[in-house]
Scaffold this motif. Structure first.
Motif, short mmCIF file in Angstrom:
data_model
loop_
_atom_site.label_atom_id
_atom_site.label_comp_id
_atom_site.label_asym_id
_atom_site.label_seq_id
_atom_site.Cartn_x
_atom_site.Cartn_y
_atom_site.Cartn_z
N ALA A 120 3.77 7.81 18.98
CA ALA A 120 3.16 8.34 17.45
C ALA A 120 2.10 9.38 18.25
N GLU A 121 1.43 9.26 19.35
CA GLU A 121 0.62 10.35 19.61
C GLU A 121 1.45 11.43 20.06
N MET A 122 2.44 11.20 20.76
CA MET A 122 3.21 12.49 21.01
C MET A 122 3.89 13.14 19.99
N VAL A 123 4.32 12.36 18.84
CA VAL A 123 4.88 12.97 17.86
C VAL A 123 3.68 13.77 17.12
N ASP A 124 2.69 13.15 16.96
CA ASP A 124 1.38 13.93 16.18
C ASP A 124 1.13 15.28 17.03
N GLU A 125 1.06 15.25 18.32
CA GLU A 125 0.78 16.12 18.94
C GLU A 125 1.84 17.36 18.62
N LEU A 126 3.20 16.85 18.61
CA LEU A 126 4.21 17.91 18.10
C LEU A 126 3.95 18.34 16.88
N TYR A 127 3.65 17.58 15.67
CA TYR A 127 3.41 18.27 14.57
C TYR A 127 2.14 19.29 14.43
N GLU A 128 1.20 18.78 15.33
CA GLU A 128 -0.03 19.71 15.24
C GLU A 128 0.43 21.01 16.04
N SER A 129 1.40 20.91 16.90
CA SER A 129 1.78 22.30 17.66
C SER A 129 2.79 22.89 16.53
N LEU A 130 3.59 22.41 15.65
CA LEU A 130 4.36 23.01 14.66
C LEU A 130 3.70 23.61 13.69
N LEU A 131 2.36 22.87 13.31
CA LEU A 131 1.56 23.51 12.30
C LEU A 131 0.76 24.57 12.82
N GLN A 132 0.43 24.72 14.11
CA GLN A 132 -0.15 25.75 14.81
C GLN A 132 0.72 27.02 14.75
N VAL A 133 1.98 26.81 15.24
CA VAL A 133 2.99 27.85 15.32
C VAL A 133 3.21 28.34 14.10
N ASN A 134 3.21 27.64 12.99
CA ASN A 134 3.44 27.94 11.58
C ASN A 134 2.32 28.73 11.15
N ALA A 135 1.00 28.46 11.37
CA ALA A 135 -0.23 29.38 11.07
C ALA A 135 -0.14 30.62 11.85
N GLU A 136 0.26 30.62 13.01
CA GLU A 136 0.21 31.83 14.00
C GLU A 136 1.53 32.94 13.23
N ALA A 137 2.49 32.23 13.16
CA ALA A 137 3.62 33.11 12.70
C ALA A 137 3.12 33.60 11.31
N ALA A 138 2.55 32.90 10.45
CA ALA A 138 2.25 33.34 9.27
C ALA A 138 1.00 34.70 9.30
N GLU A 139 0.26 34.40 10.31
CA GLU A 139 -0.95 35.50 10.74
C GLU A 139 -0.11 36.62 11.23
N VAL A 140 0.77 36.70 11.85
CA VAL A 140 1.54 37.71 12.56
C VAL A 140 2.39 38.40 11.44
N ALA A 141 2.98 37.71 10.52
CA ALA A 141 3.77 38.19 9.36
C ALA A 141 2.80 39.00 8.45
N GLU A 142 1.51 38.33 8.25
CA GLU A 142 0.57 39.08 7.39
C GLU A 142 0.29 40.46 8.19
N GLU A 143 -0.09 40.42 9.26
CA GLU A 143 -0.81 41.52 10.10
C GLU A 143 0.60 42.82 9.74
N ALA A 144 1.92 42.17 10.17
CA ALA A 144 2.86 42.99 10.13
C ALA A 144 3.17 43.56 8.54
N ALA A 145 2.72 42.91 7.83
CA ALA A 145 2.98 43.25 6.17
C ALA A 145 1.76 44.31 5.77
N ASP A 146 0.81 44.26 6.45
CA ASP A 146 -0.46 44.98 6.42
C ASP A 146 -0.04 46.33 6.98
N ALA A 147 0.29 46.36 8.02
CA ALA A 147 0.65 47.54 8.88
C ALA A 147 1.90 48.33 8.24
N VAL A 148 2.69 47.73 7.65
CA VAL A 148 3.93 48.47 6.82
C VAL A 148 3.07 49.06 5.53
N GLU A 149 2.11 48.28 4.90
CA GLU A 149 1.79 49.06 3.72
C GLU A 149 0.76 50.15 4.10
#
Length: 150
Positions: A120-149
């Motif tokens: 459970a601890e390992m899976v929790d860490e995995l989910y936290e990593s997935l959420l972190q990657v998701n947040a970082e990818a969303a931020e990169v996409a937001e910055e890319a969208a702003d740059a295109v505008e």
């Protein structure tokens, strides 16, 4: 500033990750309930077996009662003593076997719980990593969208 066209996709991914994590945690809780129920069933099973042994002893003694008139008194007394002795030994062996079985089962459940907790601890860490990657990818996409505008 217009909305990032990818934000909905990232929100959906985050929702899926969180729902998946919740389902995993519910699964672990269900397994714990099943383990507890398994351990809890021992007392009733042990008691039922004890009653079966007691019924067998009573039936044996009833048979002795039935033949008591046809046998010498000392033979019946010896038989009764032997029956009592054998059933006493059986009761002790039964109790010892159940104690060993319960200890073994409790140890197995404890080991399983430890393994599940580590998983459970390992899976929790995995989910936290997935959420972190998701947040970082969303931020990169937001910055890319702003740059295109611009």
């Amino acid at each position: 500033m217009s909305a990032n066209p990818f934000s909905t996709m990232f929100d959906m991914q985050r929702t899926y990750i969180e729902a998946s994590q919740s389902a995993f945690e519910s699964s672990l809780k269900l397994q714990q309930v099943a383990s507890d129920a398994f351990l809890g069933s021992f007392d009733s099973t042990k008691s039922l077996q004890k009653r079966g042994v007691d019924l067998t002893k009573r039936a044996t003694l009833a048979n002795l009662d039935a033949v008591e008139e046809t046998l010498p008194a000392d033979v019946v007394a010896d038989l009764r003593a032997a029956v009592d002795e054998q059933y006493e030994a059986l009761d002790e062996a039964h109790d010892d076997a159940w104690e060993a079985f319960e200890r073994s089962a409790e140890d197995a459940v404890d080991s399983y719980d430890e393994l599940t907790e580590a998983q459970a601890e390992m899976v929790d860490e995995l989910y936290e990593s997935l959420l972190q990657v998701n947040a970082e990818a969303a931020e990169v996409a937001e910055e890319a969208a702003d740059a295109v505008e611009q």
